[in-house]
Scaffold this motif. Structure first.
Motif, PDB file in Angstrom:
ATOM      1  N   UNK A 183      42.850  36.716  32.750  1.00 20.22           N
ATOM      2  CA  UNK A 183      42.290  37.192  34.011  1.00 20.22           C
ATOM      3  C   UNK A 183      42.361  38.715  34.045  1.00 20.22           C
ATOM      4  N   UNK A 184      41.282  39.352  34.516  1.00 21.38           N
ATOM      5  CA  UNK A 184      41.345  40.793  34.736  1.00 21.38           C
ATOM      6  C   UNK A 184      41.930  41.040  36.131  1.00 21.38           C
ATOM      7  N   UNK A 185      42.044  42.303  36.532  1.00 23.32           N
ATOM      8  CA  UNK A 185      42.708  42.626  37.789  1.00 23.32           C
ATOM      9  C   UNK A 185      42.022  42.012  39.011  1.00 23.32           C
ATOM     10  N   UNK A 186      40.663  42.096  39.118  1.00 19.41           N
ATOM     11  CA  UNK A 186      40.029  41.451  40.268  1.00 19.41           C
ATOM     12  C   UNK A 186      40.318  39.950  40.349  1.00 19.41           C
ATOM     13  N   UNK A 187      40.316  39.281  39.191  1.00 22.05           N
ATOM     14  CA  UNK A 187      40.593  37.843  39.183  1.00 22.05           C
ATOM     15  C   UNK A 187      42.047  37.566  39.562  1.00 22.05           C
ATOM     16  N   UNK A 188      42.967  38.397  39.071  1.00 18.28           N
ATOM     17  CA  UNK A 188      44.378  38.217  39.438  1.00 18.28           C
ATOM     18  C   UNK A 188      44.579  38.412  40.938  1.00 18.28           C
ATOM     19  N   UNK A 189      43.884  39.386  41.512  1.00 17.00           N
ATOM     20  CA  UNK A 189      43.999  39.629  42.951  1.00 17.00           C
ATOM     21  C   UNK A 189      43.518  38.406  43.731  1.00 17.00           C
ATOM     22  N   UNK A 190      42.390  37.830  43.326  1.00 19.44           N
ATOM     23  CA  UNK A 190      41.875  36.644  44.001  1.00 19.44           C
ATOM     24  C   UNK A 190      42.826  35.456  43.813  1.00 19.44           C
ATOM     25  N   UNK A 191      43.424  35.345  42.604  1.00 21.64           N
ATOM     26  CA  UNK A 191      44.373  34.260  42.351  1.00 21.64           C
ATOM     27  C   UNK A 191      45.600  34.376  43.245  1.00 21.64           C
ATOM     28  N   UNK A 192      46.054  35.600  43.489  1.00 23.88           N
ATOM     29  CA  UNK A 192      47.222  35.783  44.361  1.00 23.88           C
ATOM     30  C   UNK A 192      46.907  35.322  45.785  1.00 23.88           C
ATOM     31  N   UNK A 204      39.283  27.467  42.433  1.00 23.93           N
ATOM     32  CA  UNK A 204      38.636  28.119  41.294  1.00 23.93           C
ATOM     33  C   UNK A 204      38.510  29.611  41.535  1.00 23.93           C
ATOM     34  N   UNK A 205      38.885  30.378  40.526  1.00 26.38           N
ATOM     35  CA  UNK A 205      38.793  31.836  40.589  1.00 26.38           C
ATOM     36  C   UNK A 205      37.580  32.266  39.774  1.00 26.38           C
ATOM     37  N   UNK A 206      36.563  32.744  40.460  1.00 24.97           N
ATOM     38  CA  UNK A 206      35.341  33.131  39.776  1.00 24.97           C
ATOM     39  C   UNK A 206      35.532  34.451  39.029  1.00 24.97           C
ATOM     40  N   UNK A 207      34.954  34.506  37.825  1.00 26.77           N
ATOM     41  CA  UNK A 207      35.019  35.722  37.008  1.00 26.77           C
ATOM     42  C   UNK A 207      33.607  36.096  36.555  1.00 26.77           C
ATOM     43  N   UNK A 208      33.527  37.135  35.718  1.00 27.59           N
ATOM     44  CA  UNK A 208      32.209  37.670  35.356  1.00 27.59           C
ATOM     45  C   UNK A 208      31.335  36.623  34.676  1.00 27.59           C
ATOM     46  N   UNK A 209      31.927  35.798  33.813  1.00 28.39           N
ATOM     47  CA  UNK A 209      31.100  34.814  33.111  1.00 28.39           C
ATOM     48  C   UNK A 209      30.525  33.780  34.082  1.00 28.39           C
TER      49      UNK A 209
END
Length: 991
Positions: free
Chosen positions: A407-416, A253-258
């Motif tokens: 996904x925003x950039x921070x989320x994309x980075x974590x996904x990678x 799971x990739x955590x995001x702002x929400x």
């Protein structure tokens, strides 16, 4: 508790030497022979809802309420002795019934009638009790009202009063609390509400044993190990997967702002504070997965309850009273719970009660919603329109959590980073360039590819399902409905090429999953406790459902679908479908759906049937349906019934019907009877009739009698009737009586009259505020307007804003209004912007209007456009309006067209409207028709009007009728008015 002084004048009360009343003369022992121990004098009408959450206590007569309070004190609370304090006609110092317990402690039960209960009413009642004559030392004070008491301000005030008057135990019994007390008391419900209500309230639905306060719903949260059981979407299988590969059911799971916001709410709950969050976003953006991940942080002793059967709203209402502390209420797709025509508002009110009751917390309510469903539940109604979702709006306001599409950039980075351990994530990152990772993982893209490349029979079934959903069918679609409807989505050549068994083969193919995740159609399997359908039902994949609502919004549904719906549509969908057919100009299908609903015993379409018959020039049939509608208390039908009855010489028959309804406390019928008999009855006869109804507890009748007496100049009698109406919760009576007193005796006496009513429990903040303002008492008026604004009165911001400027200055007034304006209160927005302009802060006003997250109401729209145009930024105004129109803002769409015309750019306005119509905005079809008609392009305008009607723009029907007649096509105009359109857009020739 008092009766009417006009009919029962109070006896003189001897005074003691000290000037006090002789207290002993005020006592009545409630023994076995007392009138209040006898059966109640009358019963309210039986409940019409199966397994209801609330009893209809507000329909109890005043005398029956007296009897009920005594019964609750003696039979439920175990009072060994009870006494009535006060006499009929004598003001009772806020005391009604006193109950004596085994341990010698006393409880005072005081009852008053409020139509709407407010925090100020609570304070006034407690103050009157505390400051009044108290010839005993009670340890507990119970205030009883039949109104709803589910209001944050009331809860806060109750807590404050308990603190101020400790150790006095103050309780508030409103409609919900009375219903809770009576739920296990079948004998009392039978006695006070009748056998039919007792059968429905106490036994129907869940087994009463399951509703015992010590039995809670749900299961331990540690038992929920399968996310798919809670509707988390399955994910794709990885490309090139080897037989030995073992990937977890869900990728990392990739955590995001929400997620942070939801996490904070969960943390609050573990700290013993109830919380609500609804995750709002498009289909397949990760809403339900986010909820699943959030509850993993809860301790193992928490429970989770997912109400589903027999229907979402019914399940929620049947079990919500048994939700215990430390429970998650799981409401995936919240719309079926709160938008149900019959039960949605009850469900919302029940959730508000749950979240505000500290004895039942902490609880967490988690829900999900598509943006369009969220708007439907939370946007205020248009001016004059019925407020169908008031309770839902009060429940949900301020509790949305936006889930972005990408996904925003921070989320994309974590996904990678996570993709190194999960080939599914790696594949999604490789294939998707716009950040829509969740959609790819949940097979949304695979679904779209499957849909767009499907053979003709499969596309026909999907289109039939899409159209059925967008015109109002529930999620479970019957097999026969899909089979009959799909035929209309095939060309003649495609139909001829089909082989025997084509439909079963197509259904089988559409149930095959996309890469191991979801499938275009899935078989609905009834859960334990749900009714088993007589034939298989199928559900359209969420993503395809969402896509169909936008991509097919401006097109008509096939005739084959409309023809199949009356026979094969779901029972609970019939009313909505009948209205949807009427709004799309399909009068014949609308009437057929109405007949099916009527045969099934479902109310809500009789007025519609009358309107269709009247259009078709069948007035006698229309009259019959209007009579049926009035019997169901359909407010839209009364005027039609009266008008037709007078035209056909049946006025006396209708007056008899309306009189019978009026005598059953139908307020609208009452006003019509008074109007229709004005010439045939003397004023004294009318007042006598109204007085009799008022004596039976009818507040509206008391007010009408007051109006009649006021017109006759009998002001003292009028005032007494107004008082009786006001004390029974009739707010208009307060306003009218204050106006009468003001006109005859001046402002001081009017304010004194308001105070007298308040002391007896009848208050209206807006009347008080306006009266103080008119009397020139500005500071007090401003305080009252602020309390009214806090209580939800939007009109408080008009005069209230002017007084704020007068008393506190422009800046302080703006500070007061800004939070209300930001919260989307339209009257507050208008007042706030006007003050900013007056303070010469036009730049601040424009900046506030154009903020990205701003909810744009009419005041915001008008102010922003006027300021942009005034500063020469017309193109910027058009771009801003265009962006709002693309988001579905109808007022912005029309304002954009108006501004274009104002600037002499009419062709540009038409071009913009046509572009938006192609993008799926149905209002743009209507606008295009309107603009082309203005350009005298009659034939083209008719084509656009036809499209607008078929897309569900009902106001286009009358305009197309007028245009047809204007260009000389009178026969077609008459037929359209009478019979509407066929499914293919041709003007119908009959019903």
């Amino acid at each position: 508790m008092t009766t009417n002084p006009q009919h029962d004048p109070p006896e003189p009360i001897p005074a003691t030497d000290s000037g006090e009343e002789d207290v002993e003369q005020l006592w009545e022992e409630i023994d076995a022979g007392h009138r209040l121990v006898d059966p109640p004098p009358d019963l309210p009408p039986p409940l019409t809802v199966t397994a209801p959450l609330l009893l209809q206590v507000e329909q109890l007569s005043w005398e029956s309420l007296e009897h009920l309070i005594v019964a609750l004190a003696r039979e439920v609370e175990g009072a060994v002795r009870s006494r009535l304090y006060g006499r009929n006609g004598q003001k009772q110092h806020g005391i009604d019934v006193v109950g004596y317990c085994h341990d010698g402690s006393l409880t005072v039960y005081q009852a008053k009638r409020w139509k709407r209960f407010t925090a100020d009413a609570l304070s006034d009642a407690v103050r009157m009790y505390v400051e009044g004559t108290r010839p005993f030392d009670a340890t507990r004070f119970v205030l009883v009202t039949t109104a709803y008491t589910s209001d944050t301000a009331v809860e806060d005030r109750l807590h404050q009063l308990r603190t101020e008057h400790h150790p006095l135990d103050i309780e508030l019994w409103g409609r919900q609390q009375l219903s809770d007390l009576l739920f296990p008391q079948r004998a009392l419900v039978d006695r006070f509400f009748g056998r039919a209500t007792a059968d429905g309230f106490c036994t129907d639905g869940p087994d009463p044993a399951t509703q015992h306060p010590h039995t809670v719903v749900g299961s331990p949260i540690r038992d929920f190990t399968d996310p798919f059981a809670l509707e988390v979407h399955p994910v794709i299988e990885a490309e090139g997967r080897e037989p030995g590969d073992r990937l977890p059911p869900l990728p990392a799971y990739i955590s995001r702002e929400h997620d942070l916001r939801v996490g904070h709410l969960i943390a609050r709950a573990t700290a013993e504070q109830s919380a609500l969050a609804v995750l709002v976003g498009d289909s397949s953006t990760g809403k339900t997965r986010a909820c699943w991940e959030a509850i993993q942080a809860l301790p193992g002793d928490w429970r989770l309850w997912y109400p589903i059967a027999p229907s979402p709203a019914e399940a929620l209402l049947n079990g919500v009273l048994s939700v215990g502390p430390r429970t998650v209420v799981w409401l995936d797709e919240i719309e079926p719970y709160l938008a149900s025509p019959q039960l949605g508002e009850q469900a919302a009110a029940a959730l508000r009660e749950l979240l505000k009751d500290p004895t039942r917390g902490p609880v967490v309510v988690l829900g999900t919603a598509w943006p369009e469903h969220w708007e439907r539940l939370t946007l205020p109604p248009a001016s004059g329109a019925p407020d169908a979702h008031r309770e839902a709006r009060l429940l949900l306001g301020g509790h949305s959590v936006l889930v972005p599409r990408s996904f925003d950039e921070p989320a994309l980075l974590e996904a990678r980073r996570a993709a190194h351990e999960d080939r599914r994530l790696a594949e999604a990152l490789h294939r998707v360039g716009d950040g829509r990772i969740v959609q790819y993982l949940s097979a949304a893209f695979a679904l779209m590819e499957r849909y767009t490349t499907a053979p003709a029979p499969a596309q026909a079934v999907i289109h039939a399902a899409m159209d059925a959903r967008r015109i109002g069918c529930s999620g479970a679609l019957p097999r026969t409905l899909l089979e009959l409807a799909a035929v209309g989505y095939l060309t003649d050549d495609e139909w001829s090429a089909l082989r025997e068994g084509w439909f079963d083969q197509t259904l089988s193919a559409l149930q095959q999953s996309c890469r191991g995740a979801t499938s275009p159609l899935s078989l609905v399997r009834p859960r334990p406790g749900q009714a088993v359908h007589a034939e298989p039902h199928f559900r359209l994949a969420d993503y395809l459902d969402h896509h169909g609502r936008s991509s097919r919004a401006t097109g008509p549904a096939a005739a084959s679908l409309w023809s199949a719906l009356p026979e094969h549509g779901q029972r609970n969908d019939l009313v909505g479908l009948a209205w949807e057919a009427r709004n799309r100009g399909h009068f014949r299908y609308s009437f057929q759906l109405h007949l099916r609903a009527d045969a099934a015993g479902i109310e809500g379409t009789a007025w519609l049937a009358g309107d269709l018959m009247e259009r078709a020039e069948q007035p006698q049939e229309a009259l019959g349906w209007y009579q049926r509608a009035v019997e169901s208390r359909d407010e839209g039908a009364y005027a039609n019934l009266v008008e037709l009855s007078e035209a056909f010489g049946q006025k006396d028959k209708v007056v008899d019907q309306l009189t019978r309804l009026a005598e059953d406390k139908d307020e609208l019928a009452l006003s019509w009877v008074v109007e229709l008999t004005a010439d045939s009855r003397s004023t004294d006869e009318t007042i006598s009739w109204l007085g009799g109804l008022a004596d039976r507890g009818d507040a509206a009748a008391a007010r009408e009698a007051g109006e009649k007496l006021q017109q006759q100049g009998r002001l003292a009698e009028a005032l007494e009737f107004y008082r009786r109406a006001a004390l029974s919760g009739d707010a208009p009576a307060i306003r009218q009586s204050v106006g009468m007193v003001w006109n005859t005796d001046g402002p001081d006496r009017a304010l004194a009259w308001l105070n007298e009513l308040a002391q007896e429990g009848a208050t209206d903040l807006m009347v008080t505020a306006n009266t103080l303002a008119q009397a020139g008492r500005s500071a007090e008026a401003l305080s009252a307007f602020k309390r009214a604004a806090d209580a939800g009165h939007d009109t408080a911001f008009g005069v209230g804003a002017d007084l704020a400027v007068e008393c506190e200055g422009l800046e302080q007034a703006a500070t007061w209004l800004e939070p209300f304006a930001t919260a989307g209160r339209p009257f507050a927005s208008a007042a706030y912007l006007e003050i900013l302009m007056e303070a010469e802060r036009s730049d601040d006003a424009l900046r506030w209007c154009l903020e990205t997250e701003r909810r744009v109401d009419m005041a915001v729209l008008h102010t922003a456009v006027e300021m942009l145009v005034a500063s020469g930024r017309q193109d910027e105004a058009l771009r801003w309006l265009g962006s709002l129109a693309e988001q579905g803002h109808v007022f912005a769409l029309w304002r954009m067209a108006g501004l274009s015309e104002q600037l002499g750019r009419v062709d540009e306005a038409v071009s913009r409207a046509k572009k938006l119509a192609k993008q799926g905005h149905t209002s743009a079809l209507y606008l295009t028709a309107f603009l082309t008609a203005r350009q005298a392009n009659g034939e083209e305008a008719i084509s656009w009007y036809r499209k607008a009607i078929l897309a569900g723009e009902p106001f286009a029907i009358a305009e197309m009728v007028d245009l047809l007649k204007e260009i000389g096509r009178h026969d077609e105009g008459d037929r359209l008015r009478k019979y509407g359109l066929e499914a293919d857009g041709q003007i119908a020739r009959d019903l």
